[in-house]
Design an enzyme around this catalytic site. Sequence first.
Site, PDB file in Angstrom:
ATOM      1  N   HIS A 114       5.021   6.460  15.499  1.00 60.73           N
ATOM      2  CA  HIS A 114       3.933   5.862  16.254  1.00 60.73           C
ATOM      3  C   HIS A 114       2.824   6.885  16.446  1.00 60.73           C
ATOM      4  O   HIS A 114       3.024   7.919  17.085  1.00 60.73           O
ATOM      5  CB  HIS A 114       4.452   5.371  17.616  1.00 60.73           C
ATOM      6  N   ALA A 115       1.653   6.586  15.895  1.00 67.02           N
ATOM      7  CA  ALA A 115       0.522   7.506  15.958  1.00 67.02           C
ATOM      8  C   ALA A 115      -0.351   7.204  17.174  1.00 67.02           C
ATOM      9  O   ALA A 115      -0.628   6.045  17.484  1.00 67.02           O
ATOM     10  CB  ALA A 115      -0.308   7.396  14.686  1.00 67.02           C
ATOM     11  N   GLY A 174      -0.549 -25.282  19.498  1.00 71.63           N
ATOM     12  CA  GLY A 174      -1.597 -24.724  18.647  1.00 71.63           C
ATOM     13  C   GLY A 174      -1.792 -25.550  17.405  1.00 71.63           C
ATOM     14  O   GLY A 174      -0.917 -25.578  16.530  1.00 71.63           O
ATOM     15  N   LEU A 198      -0.261 -25.554  11.998  1.00 77.13           N
ATOM     16  CA  LEU A 198      -0.163 -26.722  11.120  1.00 77.13           C
ATOM     17  C   LEU A 198       0.680 -26.425   9.884  1.00 77.13           C
ATOM     18  O   LEU A 198       1.407 -27.309   9.402  1.00 77.13           O
ATOM     19  CB  LEU A 198      -1.562 -27.192  10.713  1.00 77.13           C
ATOM     20  N   HIS A 240     -10.772 -30.017 -18.752  1.00 77.00           N
ATOM     21  CA  HIS A 240     -10.186 -31.294 -18.364  1.00 77.00           C
ATOM     22  C   HIS A 240      -8.711 -31.304 -18.800  1.00 77.00           C
ATOM     23  O   HIS A 240      -8.377 -30.812 -19.858  1.00 77.00           O
ATOM     24  CB  HIS A 240     -10.923 -32.442 -19.057  1.00 77.00           C
ATOM     25  N   GLY A 267      -3.136 -18.022  18.130  1.00 74.61           N
ATOM     26  CA  GLY A 267      -4.025 -16.938  17.770  1.00 74.61           C
ATOM     27  C   GLY A 267      -3.300 -15.608  17.654  1.00 74.61           C
ATOM     28  O   GLY A 267      -2.081 -15.524  17.789  1.00 74.61           O
ATOM     29  N   TYR A 269      -4.521 -23.144  11.956  1.00 77.41           N
ATOM     30  CA  TYR A 269      -3.987 -22.858  10.635  1.00 77.41           C
ATOM     31  C   TYR A 269      -2.493 -22.543  10.639  1.00 77.41           C
ATOM     32  O   TYR A 269      -1.700 -23.159   9.920  1.00 77.41           O
ATOM     33  CB  TYR A 269      -4.797 -21.717   9.995  1.00 77.41           C
TER      34      TYR A 269
END
Length: 459
Positions: free
Chosen positions: A115-116, A177, A183, A442, A268, A180
Amino acid sequence: MSRGFDAIIIGAGQAGPPLAGRLTAEGMSVALIERHLIGGTCVNTGCMPTKAMVASAYAAHLVRRAGEYGVGIGGDITVDMARVQARAHGITRDAREGNTRWLEGMERLTLIRGHARFTGPSAIEVDGERLTAPRIFLNVGGRALVPDLPGVDRVPFLTNSSILQLTEVPEHLLVVGGSYIGLEFAQMFRRFGARVSVVERSPRIVMREDEDVSEALQSLLEDEGIAIRTGAECIRLQPGREGGVAIAVDCADGPPVMEGSHLLLAVGRVPNTADLGLDAAGVETDARGYVTVDEHLKTSADGVWALGDCNGRGAFTHTAYNDYEIVAANLLDGANRKVGARVSGYALYTDPPLGRVGMSESEARKSGRPLLIAKRPMSRVGRAKEKGETKGFMKLIADAETHRILGAAILGTGGDEAIHGILDAVHAGMDYRTLRWAVPIHPTVSELIPTLIMDLAPA
């Protein structure tokens, strides 16, 4: 004890390792510090494991639809969640181990586990050892936000990381939530066989997108049996029956309490910056903890840069990697690359996926420009018909005066890939009339882009 380096990189996510590769190739001595897993969010708890699980969920969904394609199958469709998890974890493990071997074998690189914390403007401490360098790069990423909802301390809950450890399909997954991450997991676990309910505080899901995108996404998810509650202004969590979880909501419609077996919080993310001692180095952050950077990704402290999710200038693997490219080009190649020149592009990996680039329609309208807009349902795209996947639409927004493409959305099969033709045109500043005369292959989804351009009309 103290050691000096030409550069120190904190965090081995998407930007850190390639930056170490460029710096060491230029003859610099580099310390790369990682306190958890090599590869960061994408490799360990983000893109790779989740998209592997999305692929398993799609396979289950397609097998259930086999009869539509004239394919007969025998017996019930089952999902072995332990094998799904093992497959995803195997992909993650292989990527992480490959990255680790690469870093461990890199000349002039010292890989340090720990851990820095800053102890001064050019000094870092890791487990009691002092490291110094004239150049320090932060690539510390982010983690799931645990919201301060009433009752959150009284119930068991999952995040985007811990949900990857499930070895059984939940009976009823509650998702707080409707954006993104929420869901993607909602559809994934519905296809694995769980009942799924989504609760969203905003008036609609994926509020960042245009209303027509939100409506189409909600419709296709509800068609698969996912219950969606929006406008949940007051969300309260409480223990449910038999060890489950209950959500009390204030919504215009639906029952006031929902009960489920599992709860996913997907509201989030927050940056991993709170415990780095940034004040000791004079590195400023905003109110949410994101490191403040300029257009060259320099922080407020001389000789310190911030890359990836922790700088608030992008929340994706591809933007983190581009941060590395910008910093490396400016430092080593004499370039003047700026993060503001980056064209915004991303995808939502529901099925069908949403590919997005540039402005949304609502953003373009707010700009006051004269607009041209075209929209085509995927039901009119030959490739979508042939695949039996006709949900969604394509939309293009252009500036009527400059003839430049402002943005696009492709919600439909292959949308995450087809959007790149438009993204490249936007990046190149191309006149849409030039792209109109491209001759795409196509049958593909991309072949409809020139047709979409022909449909542009004042709006």
